[in-house]
Enzyme design. Structure first.
Site, PDB file in Angstrom:
ATOM      1  N   LYS A  33       0.863  -1.132  -0.019  1.00 63.60           N
ATOM      2  CA  LYS A  33      -0.121  -0.109   0.014  1.00 63.60           C
ATOM      3  C   LYS A  33       1.026   1.397  -0.151  1.00 63.60           C
ATOM      4  CE  LYS A  33      -1.961   0.969   3.840  1.00 63.60           C
ATOM      5  NZ  LYS A  33      -2.809   0.862   4.752  1.00 63.60           N
ATOM      6  N   ARG A 108     -10.838   4.536   9.901  1.00 66.20           N
ATOM      7  CA  ARG A 108     -10.375   3.174  10.381  1.00 66.20           C
ATOM      8  C   ARG A 108     -11.930   2.696  10.715  1.00 66.20           C
ATOM      9  NH1 ARG A 108      -5.286   1.467  11.607  1.00 66.20           N
ATOM     10  NH2 ARG A 108      -3.600   3.146  11.571  1.00 66.20           N
ATOM     11  N   ARG A 148      10.655 -12.103   5.338  1.00 58.37           N
ATOM     12  CA  ARG A 148      11.553 -11.070   5.150  1.00 58.37           C
ATOM     13  C   ARG A 148      12.899 -11.212   6.172  1.00 58.37           C
ATOM     14  NH1 ARG A 148       8.161  -5.859   5.085  1.00 58.37           N
ATOM     15  NH2 ARG A 148       7.491  -6.525   7.062  1.00 58.37           N
ATOM     16  N   ARG A 180      12.837  -9.209  11.888  1.00 61.19           N
ATOM     17  CA  ARG A 180      12.169  -8.441  13.080  1.00 61.19           C
ATOM     18  C   ARG A 180      11.272  -9.187  13.779  1.00 61.19           C
ATOM     19  NH1 ARG A 180      10.751  -3.014   9.472  1.00 61.19           N
ATOM     20  NH2 ARG A 180       9.176  -4.872   8.787  1.00 61.19           N
ATOM     21  N   ARG A 191      -2.184  -8.900  13.736  1.00 64.16           N
ATOM     22  CA  ARG A 191      -2.451  -7.884  12.599  1.00 64.16           C
ATOM     23  C   ARG A 191      -3.598  -7.882  11.806  1.00 64.16           C
ATOM     24  NH1 ARG A 191       3.102  -5.534  10.519  1.00 64.16           N
ATOM     25  NH2 ARG A 191       1.842  -3.891   9.542  1.00 64.16           N
TER      26      ARG A 191
END
Length: 241
Positions: A33, A108, A148, A180, A191
């Site tokens: 995004k 939101r 990642r 991470r 999430r």
């Protein structure tokens, strides 16, 4: 007192015959995004309006709204919808929003979406928000996030799609790659639950009004950008705007 954010583009609109107006970009973590927002900013010369940026700018500038927000943040209290709405209203009065803007992190909730509709309809000549959701398959997103790996110098690899030549080692400087904490599957799952729970009512709000489209984000960046631009024109033409 108004504040500005660091995300304002300097380019003029590329197509003077088309004004994108207010655009809400939706997308789960990892869909790209942010990359697409930057492409639209460059294409149309419109700013990205982030509630996080607005909040920080108000606090750092010491505005009346910022002082109230800082007190709440220092107390560990959530900033209310009403306060966020006031900051957004202040930002939307700035002249760089006249060709349109990209909304990031707002609205939101359904209440925020309803408030924004009312706010924009009260401003003469202002187009309503159109919403575009970038969609990528769940497993693909999971691989993008959990695969990642990052070097100390900030070089990014992905164990699935862009692995280093030697597992766990940076190709350039031989340093160890790390994952991470936020890129774990557990964090990603939470999430996604939060995103889906918050976004569903907002999506339905815009879908019912014919101001919503989904774009397949599992393509090359340039192709996704082109499809978003086409969707924007369809949405505006479809509503006679």
């Amino acid at each position: 007192m108004t504040t500005s954010t660091a995300s304002e583009p300097e380019t003029a609109p590329a197509d003077k015959n088309f004004l994108p107006g207010p655009v809400l970009l939706l997308g789960a973590p990892g869909v790209g995004k942010g990359t697409q927002a930057k492409a639209l900013m460059a294409e149309y010369g419109i700013p990205q309006i982030s509630t996080g940026d607005i909040l920080r700018a108000n606090i750092s500038s010491g505005t009346a709204l910022g002082k109230v927000a800082k007190t709440l943040v220092d107390q560990g209290t959530l900033v209310s919808d009403d306060l966020v709405n006031q900051m957004v209203a202040d930002r939307l009065r700035q002249p760089d929003t006249h060709h349109g803007f990209i909304l990031d992190g707002f609205p939101r909730t359904l209440n925020q979406a309803t408030w924004l509709d009312e706010q924009l309809s009260a401003a003469p000549g202002t187009l309503p928000v159109v919403a575009i959701s970038i969609v990528v398959d769940y497993e693909q997103l999971l691989h993008r996030i959990t695969g990642r790996r990052i070097s100390p110098a900030g070089r990014i690899y992905n164990v699935y799609s862009n692995p280093p030549k030697v597992a766990g080692i940076c190709d350039v400087d031989g340093s160890s790659l790390v994952q991470r904490p936020d890129d774990s599957e557990a964090v990603f799952t939470e999430r996604m639950k939060t995103f889906e729970g918050q976004t569903a009512p907002v999506v339905e709000h815009y879908r019912k009004q014919g101001r919503f489209e989904e774009i397949d984000g599992d393509h090359a960046v340039e192709q996704v950008t082109a499809e978003i631009k086409s969707a924007l024109k369809r949405l505006r033409q479809g509503s006679g705007q």
